[in-house]
Design a protein around this motif. Structure first.
Motif, mmCIF file in Angstrom:
data_model
loop_
_atom_site.group_PDB
_atom_site.id
_atom_site.type_symbol
_atom_site.label_atom_id
_atom_site.label_comp_id
_atom_site.label_asym_id
_atom_site.label_seq_id
_atom_site.Cartn_x
_atom_site.Cartn_y
_atom_site.Cartn_z
ATOM 1 N N TYR A 169 22.213 -36.156 9.157
ATOM 2 C CA TYR A 169 21.179 -36.248 10.186
ATOM 3 C C TYR A 169 21.198 -35.011 11.085
ATOM 4 C CZ TYR A 169 18.012 -38.557 13.456
ATOM 5 O OH TYR A 169 16.920 -38.893 14.229
ATOM 6 N N THR A 170 22.392 -34.496 11.338
ATOM 7 C CA THR A 170 22.509 -33.283 12.147
ATOM 8 C C THR A 170 21.862 -32.106 11.435
ATOM 9 O OG1 THR A 170 24.557 -34.069 13.170
ATOM 10 C CG2 THR A 170 24.126 -31.701 13.268
ATOM 11 N N ILE A 171 22.056 -32.002 10.130
ATOM 12 C CA ILE A 171 21.389 -30.951 9.368
ATOM 13 C C ILE A 171 19.875 -31.116 9.465
ATOM 14 C CG2 ILE A 171 21.082 -29.945 7.076
ATOM 15 C CD1 ILE A 171 23.823 -29.474 8.416
ATOM 16 N N GLY A 172 19.416 -32.359 9.470
ATOM 17 C CA GLY A 172 17.987 -32.617 9.587
ATOM 18 C C GLY A 172 17.397 -32.140 10.901
ATOM 19 N N THR A 173 18.201 -32.132 11.963
ATOM 20 C CA THR A 173 17.692 -31.693 13.274
ATOM 21 C C THR A 173 17.362 -30.208 13.304
ATOM 22 O OG1 THR A 173 19.942 -31.291 14.132
ATOM 23 C CG2 THR A 173 18.999 -33.483 14.491
ATOM 24 N N PHE A 174 17.841 -29.450 12.314
ATOM 25 C CA PHE A 174 17.488 -28.027 12.257
ATOM 26 C C PHE A 174 15.996 -27.825 12.063
ATOM 27 C CE2 PHE A 174 21.968 -26.851 10.542
ATOM 28 C CZ PHE A 174 22.475 -26.975 11.829
ATOM 29 N N ALA A 175 15.308 -28.898 11.636
ATOM 30 C CA ALA A 175 13.856 -28.815 11.442
ATOM 31 C C ALA A 175 13.130 -28.548 12.753
ATOM 32 C CB ALA A 175 13.333 -30.111 10.819
ATOM 33 N N PHE A 176 13.772 -28.818 13.881
ATOM 34 C CA PHE A 176 13.151 -28.531 15.167
ATOM 35 C C PHE A 176 13.032 -27.020 15.403
ATOM 36 C CE2 PHE A 176 15.043 -32.791 16.400
ATOM 37 C CZ PHE A 176 13.825 -33.455 16.348
ATOM 38 N N TRP A 177 13.864 -26.240 14.698
ATOM 39 C CA TRP A 177 13.843 -24.789 14.866
ATOM 40 C C TRP A 177 13.266 -24.054 13.662
ATOM 41 C CZ3 TRP A 177 18.015 -27.727 16.627
ATOM 42 C CH2 TRP A 177 18.274 -27.659 18.009
ATOM 43 N N PHE A 178 13.471 -24.612 12.452
ATOM 44 C CA PHE A 178 13.022 -23.940 11.236
ATOM 45 C C PHE A 178 11.843 -24.691 10.617
ATOM 46 C CE2 PHE A 178 17.641 -23.265 11.550
ATOM 47 C CZ PHE A 178 17.656 -21.889 11.686
ATOM 48 N N VAL A 179 10.973 -23.930 9.944
ATOM 49 C CA VAL A 179 9.824 -24.549 9.289
ATOM 50 C C VAL A 179 10.284 -25.439 8.143
ATOM 51 C CG1 VAL A 179 7.687 -24.128 8.007
ATOM 52 C CG2 VAL A 179 8.320 -22.628 9.913
ATOM 53 N N ARG A 180 11.200 -24.920 7.323
ATOM 54 C CA ARG A 180 11.738 -25.681 6.209
ATOM 55 C C ARG A 180 13.269 -25.588 6.241
ATOM 56 N NH1 ARG A 180 8.021 -27.297 2.571
ATOM 57 N NH2 ARG A 180 9.676 -27.795 1.093
ATOM 58 N N THR A 181 13.917 -26.676 5.864
ATOM 59 C CA THR A 181 15.385 -26.711 5.886
ATOM 60 C C THR A 181 15.962 -26.966 4.492
ATOM 61 O OG1 THR A 181 15.391 -29.101 6.366
ATOM 62 C CG2 THR A 181 15.384 -27.585 8.257
ATOM 63 N N ASP A 182 15.151 -26.819 3.454
ATOM 64 C CA ASP A 182 15.612 -27.128 2.096
ATOM 65 C C ASP A 182 16.828 -26.298 1.709
ATOM 66 O OD1 ASP A 182 13.098 -28.223 2.445
ATOM 67 O OD2 ASP A 182 12.529 -28.019 0.358
ATOM 68 N N GLY A 183 16.760 -24.990 1.972
ATOM 69 C CA GLY A 183 17.866 -24.112 1.608
ATOM 70 C C GLY A 183 19.137 -24.457 2.351
ATOM 71 N N VAL A 184 19.011 -24.744 3.640
ATOM 72 C CA VAL A 184 20.172 -25.101 4.450
ATOM 73 C C VAL A 184 20.784 -26.402 3.939
ATOM 74 C CG1 VAL A 184 20.968 -25.733 6.758
ATOM 75 C CG2 VAL A 184 19.262 -23.931 6.481
ATOM 76 N N ARG A 185 19.932 -27.387 3.653
ATOM 77 C CA ARG A 185 20.429 -28.689 3.187
ATOM 78 C C ARG A 185 21.176 -28.561 1.869
ATOM 79 N NH1 ARG A 185 17.311 -31.904 1.424
ATOM 80 N NH2 ARG A 185 15.289 -30.862 1.481
ATOM 81 N N ARG A 186 20.630 -27.775 0.950
ATOM 82 C CA ARG A 186 21.282 -27.623 -0.349
ATOM 83 C C ARG A 186 22.620 -26.918 -0.221
ATOM 84 N NH1 ARG A 186 15.677 -25.694 -3.226
ATOM 85 N NH2 ARG A 186 14.731 -27.769 -3.422
#
Length: 276
Positions: A169-186
């Motif tokens: 869920y914390t990784i998901g909060t990066f969406a507030f700053w980045f347009v897409r978080t797919d790369g970060v999540r992977r």
């Protein structure tokens, strides 16, 4: 109105029960997606079985593990993986990107609790569809699935469940700053899988890397619950009793919750600040 009496952030039991029930029914309609794991996991386990069987033909123990303990490690680790699977790191960014997150800001229940109980409902279904058949497979192979200390195992599994959710869920909060978080999540998913002990027991890694892993939260997702199940904990030359390592696991959950809340409130300010 009655709805205004419920403040955001509270945890009304009836609301969460409804979320669990609705999630269970929704995903039960697509349960065939999970059924793949019933076949894939035994194949993965058999590959490990034959690899470690060959290794233990020339050695009695490997990093303190006997052959039976190593098989138990991989079996329990896979079951912990079923328990901890989490998609909140993907759902939250999708809501932020599509604007659907705004509706959650108007609801009387904070999204983190809503998302957590969605996971509970989803994992209850996974227990029935994925875990039980795989447990039967392990039992047929003669794998020891009797925990050394059942009480501490239940606590450790619960803490692992919560910690896994908080990290995703914390990784998901990066969406507030980045347009897409797919790369970060992977990238985080791969790093977490390696550093949590899901692929290999952490005490098989080089000693210097073990010391680093001891201070990171990832070991508490898989490695610690499995070691609690076995009844022994050791990493980087550090040996702890089961109650001590479970207490440290609880501390890490509390720390991760505080980190999550801090990032959440900073993200909310950023999210509202851009006019969303």
């Amino acid at each position: 109105m009655q709805g205004t009496a419920v403040k955001k952030g509270n945890s009304p039991p009836r609301v969460f029960k409804s979320v669990i029930t609705a999630t269970f029914k929704e995903h039960m309609a697509y349960r065939s997606r999970m059924a793949v794991s019933v076949f894939a996991q035994p194949v993965y386990f058999l590959v490990n079985y034959f690899i470690w069987q060959a290794i233990f033909q020339i050695r009695d123990t490997v990093s303190g593990f006997t052959f039976g303990q190593m098989l138990s490690y991989f079996a329990v680790s896979s079951l912990v993986g079923f328990l901890n699977w989490d998609d909140s790191g993907n759902v939250l960014p999708m809501l932020v990107q599509t604007g659907g997150f705004i509706t959650f800001q108007l609801r009387p229940v904070s999204h983190i609790y809503y998302s957590f109980f969605q996971k509970v409902g989803h994992r209850i279904m996974a227990f029935l569809i994925e875990m039980l058949p795989v447990v039967c497979f392990y039992i047929m192979l003669g794998i020891n699935l009797v925990p050394a200390e059942p009480f501490w195992v239940l606590i450790s599994l619960f803490l692992s469940f919560v910690l896994s959710f908080l990290i995703n869920y914390t990784i998901g909060t990066f969406a507030f700053w980045f347009v897409r978080t797919d790369g970060v999540r992977r990238a985080v998913y791969l790093f977490t899988s390696i550093c949590s002990g899901a692929f290999l027991p952490l005490n098989l890694f080089p000693y210097s890397f073990q010391k680093l892993l001891f201070y990171l939260p990832f070991q508490f997702i898989a490695y610690v619950p499995v070691r609690v199940f076995i009844g022994q904990y050791e990493l980087a030359g550090i040996t702890m009793s089961i109650p001590q390592i479970v207490f440290l696991q609880a501390v890490m959950v509390a720390v991760m919750f505080l980190v999550n809340r801090a990032l959440w409130y900073m993200g909310i300010k950023h999210f509202t600040g851009v006019g969303a």
